[in-house]
Design a protein around this motif. Structure first.
Motif, PDB file in Angstrom:
ATOM      1  N   UNK A  52      -9.795  -0.853   5.028  1.00 48.13           N
ATOM      2  CA  UNK A  52     -10.244   0.542   4.912  1.00 48.13           C
ATOM      3  C   UNK A  52      -9.737   0.683   3.974  1.00 48.13           C
ATOM      4  N   UNK A  53      -8.218   0.168   3.897  1.00 42.60           N
ATOM      5  CA  UNK A  53      -7.532   0.999   2.312  1.00 42.60           C
ATOM      6  C   UNK A  53      -8.185   0.559   0.802  1.00 42.60           C
ATOM      7  N   UNK A  54      -8.433  -0.504   0.635  1.00 49.10           N
ATOM      8  CA  UNK A  54      -9.353  -1.653   0.380  1.00 49.10           C
ATOM      9  C   UNK A  54     -10.231  -0.338  -0.505  1.00 49.10           C
ATOM     10  N   UNK A  55     -11.072  -0.162   0.367  1.00 48.68           N
ATOM     11  CA  UNK A  55     -12.127   0.601  -0.359  1.00 48.68           C
ATOM     12  C   UNK A  55     -11.939   1.726  -0.308  1.00 48.68           C
ATOM     13  N   UNK A  56     -10.898   2.538  -0.405  1.00 52.27           N
ATOM     14  CA  UNK A  56     -10.553   3.235  -0.414  1.00 52.27           C
ATOM     15  C   UNK A  56      -9.569   3.904  -2.288  1.00 52.27           C
ATOM     16  N   UNK A  57      -8.956   2.774  -1.785  1.00 50.48           N
ATOM     17  CA  UNK A  57      -8.825   2.465  -3.688  1.00 50.48           C
ATOM     18  C   UNK A  57      -9.498   2.614  -4.481  1.00 50.48           C
ATOM     19  N   UNK A  58     -11.121   1.350  -3.691  1.00 48.16           N
ATOM     20  CA  UNK A  58     -12.297   1.254  -5.320  1.00 48.16           C
ATOM     21  C   UNK A  58     -12.839   2.612  -5.015  1.00 48.16           C
ATOM     22  N   UNK A  59     -12.803   3.861  -3.955  1.00 43.85           N
ATOM     23  CA  UNK A  59     -13.439   4.800  -4.138  1.00 43.85           C
ATOM     24  C   UNK A  59     -13.285   5.645  -5.198  1.00 43.85           C
ATOM     25  N   UNK A  60     -11.717   5.690  -5.082  1.00 45.13           N
ATOM     26  CA  UNK A  60     -10.792   6.232  -6.149  1.00 45.13           C
ATOM     27  C   UNK A  60     -10.838   5.496  -7.151  1.00 45.13           C
ATOM     28  N   UNK A  61     -11.203   4.978  -7.304  1.00 46.70           N
ATOM     29  CA  UNK A  61     -11.470   3.536  -8.686  1.00 46.70           C
ATOM     30  C   UNK A  61     -12.348   4.116  -9.493  1.00 46.70           C
ATOM     31  N   UNK A  62     -13.451   4.262  -8.524  1.00 43.83           N
ATOM     32  CA  UNK A  62     -14.873   5.165  -9.132  1.00 43.83           C
ATOM     33  C   UNK A  62     -15.059   5.649  -9.658  1.00 43.83           C
ATOM     34  N   UNK A  63     -14.512   7.221  -9.018  1.00 45.86           N
ATOM     35  CA  UNK A  63     -14.433   8.890  -8.785  1.00 45.86           C
ATOM     36  C   UNK A  63     -13.964   9.055  -9.794  1.00 45.86           C
ATOM     37  N   UNK A  64     -12.355   8.449 -10.482  1.00 52.36           N
ATOM     38  CA  UNK A  64     -11.869   8.314 -11.265  1.00 52.36           C
ATOM     39  C   UNK A  64     -12.301   7.824 -12.400  1.00 52.36           C
ATOM     40  N   UNK A  65     -13.041   6.848 -12.239  1.00 54.23           N
ATOM     41  CA  UNK A  65     -13.586   6.527 -14.027  1.00 54.23           C
ATOM     42  C   UNK A  65     -14.400   6.512 -14.106  1.00 54.23           C
ATOM     43  N   UNK A  66     -14.944   7.436 -12.823  1.00 50.96           N
ATOM     44  CA  UNK A  66     -16.503   8.404 -13.177  1.00 50.96           C
ATOM     45  C   UNK A  66     -16.302   9.628 -14.349  1.00 50.96           C
ATOM     46  N   UNK A  67     -15.172  10.122 -13.463  1.00 47.27           N
ATOM     47  CA  UNK A  67     -14.792  11.600 -14.149  1.00 47.27           C
ATOM     48  C   UNK A  67     -14.588  11.187 -15.714  1.00 47.27           C
ATOM     49  N   UNK A  68     -13.409   9.390 -15.549  1.00 43.98           N
ATOM     50  CA  UNK A  68     -12.879  10.257 -17.379  1.00 43.98           C
ATOM     51  C   UNK A  68     -13.957   9.298 -18.095  1.00 43.98           C
ATOM     52  N   UNK A  69     -14.913   8.603 -17.721  1.00 45.51           N
ATOM     53  CA  UNK A  69     -16.442   8.318 -18.804  1.00 45.51           C
ATOM     54  C   UNK A  69     -16.759   9.093 -18.935  1.00 45.51           C
ATOM     55  N   UNK A  70     -16.661  10.754 -18.690  1.00 47.90           N
ATOM     56  CA  UNK A  70     -17.979  11.349 -18.718  1.00 47.90           C
ATOM     57  C   UNK A  70     -17.528  12.035 -19.637  1.00 47.90           C
ATOM     58  N   UNK A  71     -16.511  12.050 -19.775  1.00 46.72           N
ATOM     59  CA  UNK A  71     -16.002  13.484 -21.651  1.00 46.72           C
ATOM     60  C   UNK A  71     -16.399  12.269 -22.959  1.00 46.72           C
ATOM     61  N   UNK A  72     -15.560  10.863 -22.978  1.00 46.79           N
ATOM     62  CA  UNK A  72     -16.104   9.973 -23.899  1.00 46.79           C
ATOM     63  C   UNK A  72     -17.746   9.750 -23.935  1.00 46.79           C
ATOM     64  N   UNK A  73     -18.183   9.548 -23.079  1.00 44.48           N
ATOM     65  CA  UNK A  73     -19.859   8.992 -22.871  1.00 44.48           C
ATOM     66  C   UNK A  73     -20.443  10.338 -23.464  1.00 44.48           C
ATOM     67  N   UNK A  74     -19.910  11.608 -22.932  1.00 46.41           N
ATOM     68  CA  UNK A  74     -20.640  13.231 -23.541  1.00 46.41           C
ATOM     69  C   UNK A  74     -19.850  13.744 -25.439  1.00 46.41           C
TER      70      UNK A  74
END
Length: 510
Positions: A284-306
């Protein structure tokens, strides 16, 4: 290898008994074993008791028989009588006085002095004479076979013989004064006593078996209670959604005393529960870290992609002459950045749904959504045949309109992408008792059986026979299942060559 005939006559019975025991519960096998051992013990005790009692009774009867024979001989020839043979004055024959030995007593009177039903007889030469039954005035009429058995008796050896209608007798041949005398006592009293003992033993042992079965079942049930608690806890664990990783494990079983076998099982089971709980916590902790990473990476990637898309569009607006190679490169940069933006948005949506982000809950007209989505699919893939099967009345559900639109669009785009041209795709809505069923059916080549169980997983792409076109990101159907689950519904698929059906079930509108 031994043949079937060489295995022995009892191997099949033993194997059948093993199969029978293998299908029974531990409690049933313990009770069956207890009763079987008790039955064998009772049978052994009964057989030994019966045999010993019979020996004692026969010994007593033989002592009485010896006394009766001596009494009969003493009656016929009292002490001091000079008679020499039981047949009269001449050896080997009866006397002239009608069978009474010379100088002795009357054989009938001597026979009547014996105990009731005692048989007394004399042997003169090779003939049995003066056969009397005590308490009876008539001669004892014996069959030829019975007489032959009596003539063949050994002296001073008690023997059991059957004397025709008189039944079994214990007889004894005694030699005295040159003659032989036979005395016999009936075995009926002994047999009657043995029958009564046998009946009493059967009654007592049956009662003991019944009582032992009842008490043994209660005792075994009480002794196996810790195992039932372990089984109940294990059953509770099997009903938990362990795949989700976020579960509360049941309390450890209290029976964990290592000094007992049941306690050792309970202790091992508790350790296993601890390992499972720690593994689920780490997962559960690993999946939570993975979800946070996916969410953070998605947020961070939206700006350079734009920014990339913006600079690509700005470069394409250059007024001067741009070489064809540069223009093509800029168009590819713009297209791939747009595709990557969609992928980032999908990853961000899945991360939000995994984190339990609530969706909007408002009335949604699925009929209108189905019409809109089918129109978009017809425009995007005109080489397919798009069909609608809608009820006469609007179908209303409670949910997020934008996400439900995305679910239907993903299903139709999946059908268009993974089926060849001229495939017919039907979008149908059906009211059911507990909600609404949405089905997307196509007559394409179908989904391989080994892929159907994981078709809703992330980054799973269809096989080449079903996807002749370029593959997708593999997140479309994962979003379908995630959004459907967030609405309290379920997503299913069934496929065979020529017919593939994706089914979405949504609850009714509140």
């Amino acid at each position: 290898m031994r043949s079937a005939r060489q295995r022995g006559p009892y191997q099949g019975t033993t194997r059948g008994l093993g199969r029978w025991l293998g299908t029974r519960t531990l409690r049933g096998r313990l009770i069956a074993g207890l009763l079987a051992l008790l039955f064998l013990a009772c049978a052994a005790v009964g057989a030994v008791t019966y045999a010993h009692l019979r020996g004692v009774l026969i010994t007593q009867l033989d002592a009485e028989l010896s006394t009766a024979g001596q009494r009969y001989a003493d009656c016929l020839h009292p002490a001091g009588n000079p008679a020499s043979s039981p047949g009269g004055g001449s050896p080997g024959g009866p006397s002239a006085s009608g069978g009474q030995p010379s100088g002795g007593a009357d054989p009938q009177n001597c026979a009547q002095r014996q105990a009731p039903d005692t048989i007394s007889a004399m042997i003169a030469g090779h003939t049995i004479t003066d056969t009397y039954l005590a308490a009876s005035d008539d001669l004892c009429h014996l069959t030829g076979a019975a007489r032959a058995r009596l003539l063949g008796l050994r002296d001073n050896t008690p023997t059991t013989v059957t004397l025709g209608s008189y039944g079994e007798y214990r007889v004894l041949a005694t030699a005295a004064d040159g003659g032989r005398y036979i005395s016999g006592l009936p075995l009926a009293p002994v047999n009657s006593t043995l029958r009564q003992v046998a009946v009493a033993e059967i009654a007592v042992f049956s009662s003991a078996l019944l009582l032992a079965g009842v008490l043994g079942a209660l005792w075994i049930r009480l002794s196996l209670r810790p195992l039932r608690r372990v089984a109940a806890t294990a059953t509770t664990v099997t009903r938990l959604p362990l795949a989700s990783g976020e579960v509360t494990m049941p309390a450890p079983v209290p029976d964990a005393d290592p000094r007992t076998e049941v306690g050792q099982v309970g202790s091992a089971f508790n350790r296993m529960l601890g390992h499972v709980e720690s593994a689920l916590a780490r997962r559960a902790a690993s999946e939570a870290r993975l979800r946070r990473f996916a969410a953070d990476a998605s947020h961070e990637l939206r700006t350079p992609l734009a920014a990339i898309r913006g600079y690509a569009e700005l470069a394409r607006r250059y007024d001067g002459e741009v070489p064809a190679e540069i223009a093509h490169a800029l168009s590819r940069v713009e297209a791939e950045s747009a595709r990557m933006s969609v992928l980032v948005d999908e990853l961000l949506l899945l991360a939000q749904l995994d984190a339990g982000r609530p969706l909007a809950a408002e009335p949604v007209d699925l009929t209108r959504l189905a019409i809109d989505v089918a129109s978009d699919a017809r425009a995007a893939s005109p080489d397919h045949h798009w069909l609608l099967d809608l009820p006469e009345q609007p179908v209303i559900v409670s949910g997020d309109e934008h996400r439900l639109h995305q679910v239907l669009a993903n299903l139709l785009s999946n059908a268009a992408r993974h089926t060849p041209p001229a495939t017919s795709v039907t979008l149908a809505l059906t009211d059911i008792s507990d909600g609404v069923r949405v089905t997307v059916t196509d007559d394409g080549p179908g989904i391989p059986a080994e892929l159907q169980s994981e078709v809703f997983e992330r980054f799973v792409r269809g096989s080449s026979p079903r996807s002749p076109a370029a593959g997708s990101s593999g997140l479309g159907l994962a979003i379908v299942r995630a959004v459907t689950s967030a609405h309290g519904g379920r997503a299913e698929v069934s496929s065979r060559p020529g017919r593939t059906v994706f089914t979405i079930t949504l609850p009714c509108a509140v």
